[in-house]
Scaffold this active site. Structure first.
Site, PDB file in Angstrom:
ATOM      1  N   HIS A 128       0.842  -1.209   0.000  1.00 17.97           N
ATOM      2  CA  HIS A 128       0.000   0.000   0.000  1.00 17.97           C
ATOM      3  C   HIS A 128       0.878   1.261   0.000  1.00 17.97           C
ATOM      4  O   HIS A 128       0.618   2.213  -0.723  1.00 17.97           O
ATOM      5  CB  HIS A 128      -0.887   0.059   1.249  1.00 17.97           C
ATOM      6  CG  HIS A 128      -1.972  -0.970   1.336  1.00 17.97           C
ATOM      7  ND1 HIS A 128      -2.099  -1.824   2.404  1.00 17.97           N
ATOM      8  CD2 HIS A 128      -2.999  -1.277   0.500  1.00 17.97           C
ATOM      9  CE1 HIS A 128      -3.171  -2.597   2.234  1.00 17.97           C
ATOM     10  NE2 HIS A 128      -3.721  -2.295   1.083  1.00 17.97           N
ATOM     11  N   SER A 168      -3.110  -7.622   3.075  1.00 18.46           N
ATOM     12  CA  SER A 168      -3.395  -7.485   4.513  1.00 18.46           C
ATOM     13  C   SER A 168      -3.781  -8.844   5.090  1.00 18.46           C
ATOM     14  O   SER A 168      -3.437  -9.170   6.233  1.00 18.46           O
ATOM     15  CB  SER A 168      -4.535  -6.483   4.721  1.00 18.46           C
ATOM     16  OG  SER A 168      -4.205  -5.232   4.187  1.00 18.46           O
ATOM     17  N   LYS A 192     -16.182  -7.279   4.574  1.00 20.02           N
ATOM     18  CA  LYS A 192     -14.986  -7.729   5.300  1.00 20.02           C
ATOM     19  C   LYS A 192     -15.179  -7.575   6.808  1.00 20.02           C
ATOM     20  O   LYS A 192     -15.888  -6.675   7.257  1.00 20.02           O
ATOM     21  CB  LYS A 192     -13.770  -6.914   4.859  1.00 20.02           C
ATOM     22  CG  LYS A 192     -13.338  -7.198   3.431  1.00 20.02           C
ATOM     23  CD  LYS A 192     -12.025  -6.511   3.102  1.00 20.02           C
ATOM     24  CE  LYS A 192     -11.563  -6.858   1.684  1.00 20.02           C
ATOM     25  NZ  LYS A 192     -10.328  -6.159   1.317  1.00 20.02           N
ATOM     26  N   ARG A 239      -2.464  -6.221  -8.231  1.00 18.08           N
ATOM     27  CA  ARG A 239      -1.399  -7.196  -7.982  1.00 18.08           C
ATOM     28  C   ARG A 239      -1.372  -8.285  -9.023  1.00 18.08           C
ATOM     29  O   ARG A 239      -0.338  -8.621  -9.569  1.00 18.08           O
ATOM     30  CB  ARG A 239      -1.577  -7.846  -6.598  1.00 18.08           C
ATOM     31  CG  ARG A 239      -1.088  -7.001  -5.475  1.00 18.08           C
ATOM     32  CD  ARG A 239      -1.696  -7.426  -4.185  1.00 18.08           C
ATOM     33  NE  ARG A 239      -3.140  -7.190  -4.199  1.00 18.08           N
ATOM     34  CZ  ARG A 239      -3.928  -7.327  -3.173  1.00 18.08           C
ATOM     35  NH1 ARG A 239      -3.439  -7.738  -2.035  1.00 18.08           N
ATOM     36  NH2 ARG A 239      -5.208  -7.057  -3.263  1.00 18.08           N
TER      37      ARG A 239
HETATM   38  P1  ADP Z   1     -10.097  -3.070  -0.376  1.00 22.54           P
HETATM   39  O1  ADP Z   1     -10.935  -3.635   0.734  1.00 22.54           O
HETATM   40  O2  ADP Z   1     -10.699  -1.835  -0.983  1.00 22.54           O
HETATM   41  O3  ADP Z   1      -9.649  -4.061  -1.417  1.00 22.54           O
HETATM   42  P2  ADP Z   1      -7.331  -3.075   0.550  1.00 22.54           P
HETATM   43  O4  ADP Z   1      -6.797  -2.323   1.732  1.00 22.54           O
HETATM   44  O5  ADP Z   1      -7.263  -4.557   0.603  1.00 22.54           O
HETATM   45  O6  ADP Z   1      -8.795  -2.515   0.369  1.00 22.54           O
HETATM   46  O7  ADP Z   1      -6.591  -2.587  -0.769  1.00 22.54           O
HETATM   47  C1  ADP Z   1      -6.650  -1.247  -1.185  1.00 22.54           C
HETATM   48  C2  ADP Z   1      -6.041  -1.116  -2.569  1.00 22.54           C
HETATM   49  O8  ADP Z   1      -4.652  -1.407  -2.510  1.00 22.54           O
HETATM   50  C3  ADP Z   1      -6.613  -2.096  -3.613  1.00 22.54           C
HETATM   51  O9  ADP Z   1      -6.646  -1.419  -4.864  1.00 22.54           O
HETATM   52  C4  ADP Z   1      -5.593  -3.203  -3.640  1.00 22.54           C
HETATM   53  O10 ADP Z   1      -5.583  -3.886  -4.891  1.00 22.54           O
HETATM   54  C5  ADP Z   1      -4.316  -2.412  -3.446  1.00 22.54           C
HETATM   55  N1  ADP Z   1      -3.239  -3.240  -2.882  1.00 22.54           N
HETATM   56  C6  ADP Z   1      -3.271  -4.043  -1.804  1.00 22.54           C
HETATM   57  N2  ADP Z   1      -2.093  -4.665  -1.611  1.00 22.54           N
HETATM   58  C7  ADP Z   1      -1.271  -4.248  -2.619  1.00 22.54           C
HETATM   59  C8  ADP Z   1       0.075  -4.549  -3.016  1.00 22.54           C
HETATM   60  N3  ADP Z   1       0.812  -5.432  -2.339  1.00 22.54           N
HETATM   61  N4  ADP Z   1       0.564  -3.939  -4.130  1.00 22.54           N
HETATM   62  C9  ADP Z   1      -0.190  -3.064  -4.825  1.00 22.54           C
HETATM   63  N5  ADP Z   1      -1.477  -2.754  -4.520  1.00 22.54           N
HETATM   64  C10 ADP Z   1      -2.010  -3.327  -3.430  1.00 22.54           C
END
Ligand code: ADP
Length: 162
Positions: free
Chosen positions: A19, A130, A43, A92
């Site tokens: 992130h 996460s 979630k 990803r």
């Molecule tokens: P959500 O519940 O909206 O998916 P997340 O916190 O899981 O929220 O992810 C927020 C954003 O960050 C999403 O667009 C996700 O694809 C991106 N993201 C999460 N992990 C990574 C990573 N390792 N590399 C690049 N983007 C990521």
């Protein structure tokens, strides 16, 4: 000249180095990045909203280009309120694509002034999520390479009380 703004929405439960990489790169595209903690009703978060906001605020307190906010509702409404027309998301793998595609099209249908911009993950974070971090932490694994120190500490405290 007007300030170029973008919102990076997510659950950030918790925020990972993947992130953080997206935030840094988004800063290269716009003047201000709003990290918006959105409530995702599908979630079940480990960290409360307050805990996640505290972590994000601590991480970005010295960075005037990053604003930390939480929001309940539609992202397009958040964008309208803050006069933001760009949504940043990270990709990803192909597995992220279906959901992101659907969200981007839906958001454009709701407000056609809004564009979603997708940043491809850096290969070193491509496997990071996460969910994986929480799983490693539950079994007392070392997450030091994957999250900032403040998140590592918060995870340790949380797992003790689980
Ligand atoms: P959500 O519940 O909206 O998916 P997340 O916190 O899981 O929220 O992810 C927020 C954003 O960050 C999403 O667009 C996700 O694809 C991106 N993201 C999460 N992990 C990574 C990573 N390792 N590399 C690049 N983007 C990521």
């Amino acid at each position: 000249m007007s300030v170029r703004k973008a919102v990076y929405p997510g659950s950030f439960d918790p925020i990972t180095n993947g992130h953080l990489d997206i935030v840094q790169r988004a800063k290269g595209l716009v003047d201000e990045v709003y990290i918006a903690l959105f409530l995702n009703p599908t979630k079940h978060p480990l960290f409360t909203i307050k805990e996640r906001i505290d972590i994000l605020q601590t991480l970005f307190k010295a960075d005037p280009a990053v604003k930390v906010v939480s929001f309940e509702g539609l992202i397009v409404d958040f964008c309208r309120e803050h006069e933001i027309f760009t949504i940043i998301r990270g990709l990803r793998a192909v597995s992220d694509f279906d959901y992101e595609f659907q969200m981007a099209l839906t958001n454009r249908k709701l407000n056609d002034r809004i564009d979603s911009v997708f940043l491809m993950t850096d290969t070193k974070y491509s496997y990071l999520s996460s969910t994986i971090i929480k799983q490693i932490s539950r079994f007392n694994g070392d997450v030091g390479d994957f999250v900032p120190a403040i998140v590592e500490d918060a995870l340790k405290r949380k797992m003790k009380h689980e």
